[in-house]
Each structure stands twice: as structure tokens, then as C-alpha cells.
Design a protein around this motif. Sequence first.
Motif, short mmCIF file in Angstrom:
data_model
loop_
_atom_site.label_atom_id
_atom_site.label_comp_id
_atom_site.label_asym_id
_atom_site.label_seq_id
_atom_site.Cartn_x
_atom_site.Cartn_y
_atom_site.Cartn_z
N MET A 76 0.84 -1.19 0.00
CA MET A 76 0.00 0.00 0.00
C MET A 76 0.89 1.26 0.00
O MET A 76 1.84 1.34 0.78
N ALA A 77 0.52 2.24 -0.83
CA ALA A 77 1.34 3.45 -0.97
C ALA A 77 1.11 4.43 0.16
O ALA A 77 0.00 4.62 0.63
N ALA A 78 2.22 5.08 0.59
CA ALA A 78 2.14 6.11 1.63
C ALA A 78 2.12 7.50 1.01
O ALA A 78 1.95 8.50 1.68
N SER A 79 2.32 7.55 -0.32
CA SER A 79 2.23 8.83 -1.05
C SER A 79 1.89 8.53 -2.51
O SER A 79 2.10 7.42 -2.99
N MET A 80 1.35 9.56 -3.18
CA MET A 80 0.97 9.38 -4.57
C MET A 80 0.97 10.74 -5.27
O MET A 80 0.52 11.74 -4.70
N LYS A 81 1.51 10.78 -6.49
CA LYS A 81 1.51 12.02 -7.27
C LYS A 81 0.29 11.99 -8.20
O LYS A 81 0.12 11.03 -8.96
N LEU A 82 -0.53 13.03 -8.13
CA LEU A 82 -1.76 13.08 -8.92
C LEU A 82 -1.90 14.43 -9.61
O LEU A 82 -1.24 15.41 -9.25
N LEU A 83 -2.81 14.47 -10.59
CA LEU A 83 -3.12 15.72 -11.28
C LEU A 83 -4.58 16.07 -10.97
O LEU A 83 -5.48 15.28 -11.25
N ILE A 84 -4.79 17.23 -10.36
CA ILE A 84 -6.15 17.70 -10.06
C ILE A 84 -6.57 18.66 -11.16
O ILE A 84 -5.86 19.65 -11.45
N VAL A 85 -7.70 18.40 -11.78
CA VAL A 85 -8.24 19.31 -12.80
C VAL A 85 -9.46 20.01 -12.20
O VAL A 85 -10.46 19.38 -11.87
N HIS A 86 -9.34 21.33 -12.04
CA HIS A 86 -10.41 22.13 -11.44
C HIS A 86 -10.76 23.26 -12.40
O HIS A 86 -10.04 24.24 -12.52
N GLY A 87 -11.87 23.08 -13.13
CA GLY A 87 -12.23 24.06 -14.16
C GLY A 87 -11.16 24.07 -15.24
O GLY A 87 -10.81 23.02 -15.78
N SER A 88 -10.61 25.24 -15.53
CA SER A 88 -9.56 25.34 -16.56
C SER A 88 -8.16 25.19 -15.97
O SER A 88 -7.18 25.23 -16.69
N GLN A 89 -8.10 25.01 -14.65
CA GLN A 89 -6.79 24.92 -13.99
C GLN A 89 -6.39 23.47 -13.70
O GLN A 89 -7.24 22.63 -13.41
#
Length: 201
Positions: free
Chosen positions: A1-14
Motif C-alpha cells: 500500500m502506498a504512503a504517497s501518490m503524485k496526482l493531477l487535479i483538474v479544477h475548471g480550466s486549472q
Amino acid sequence: MAASMKLLIVHGSQKHSIDVCVPEDAENRVVRVEHLALAAWKATGVPVQNQRLIYKGKSLKDPEKTLEEMGLKDGAKVMMIGKKHNPEEEAELKSLEEVDKAQEAVEKKLTGMSDELEGMEKGFLEEPLMTESLPKLEKRIGLSTEELMKMLERLDSTIIHESHIDAKKKRKSVVQRIQVLLDRCDTLLTRTRQVKTKSTL
């Protein structure tokens, strides 16, 4: 199980690249939806309670679920729906924005009056026209002062919830700008009266 994770958050145009980590004091060293929500809040300013997180069409509702259980991996793209402010603060900010636009309109008028007065101070206007224009200019400055005072009264009577930090900051900055404009009105009025005195000598 991972203790960290890199993700991309898409919020509107950002888009925001975030590192979702388990807090140091957490007993279970595995990243959960609650950790993602906190990381998203830091990146976007949207409070956890206002967020709706979606991954591949699935809503990430349960804060206790691990990100791996929800099918997320490093580099996954998560959609976020939600506003930075709740409806009450949105209403407060909208009201403050109206006052801000009104003070900007007065600022433009004062700039025009200042240019007009400068022309009189430099003697660009003939004596009869100046005698006619000065009282009108004095009256316009007085009306602008009244407008600004009414704006301050409106801001003073605007009730802002203690927890609405952005609305409180906005009101403070608008009040400061109006006070600067009131000082400009006083300066313009003094200059107008000085020109008036000179023209009667």
C-alpha cells in the motif's frame, strides 16, 4: 500500500500537480481519499466540504477508502468540482465587488476632475469660463465625497461571518481604497479653492 501518490487535479480550466501524503502522525501509513481532499484544498483553496472529487466517472465520497482501492495510481487525473467559497461568502463577496466597482468609477471621475483643475491652475482657461467652471467643479467633488461616504456606510453595515477570511480581506482592501479617494477629494477641494481665491484677486 502506498504512503504517497503524485496526482493531477483538474479544477475548471486549472490543473494542479499534487503530492498526496499520509500525515506523519497517522497510524495507518496508506493514502486515503481524505488525504487527497486535504492536498486538493491546499492546491486549489477549495475547502474539503465544498469539493466533489471524481475519478473515471466515480465520485470519491468515502474519506476512509484508500486511493488504491478506488483504482488510483501515480499520475492519475482527478476531476474536482467545487467553489472556493460557500454560498454565504459568495454573496458577501459579490456585494463587496459591487462597492469596489463603484469606487473605481469614482476614481475615474476624480482623475478627470484633477486634469481639468490642472488646466485651470496653468491658466489654460479664460477668466470668465474659469469663474463659471470652478463652482461646478467644487460641487462635483462634493458629490463624489458623498458617494464615497455612502459606500463606507454600506461596507460598515455589511455583516461578514467571522470564518469568511477572503470576504474580510476584501472589505478591508476596499475600505482602504475608498479612504485614499476621500483624501484625494480633500486635496482637490483645497486646490479648487486656491484657484478660486487667485481668480478673485
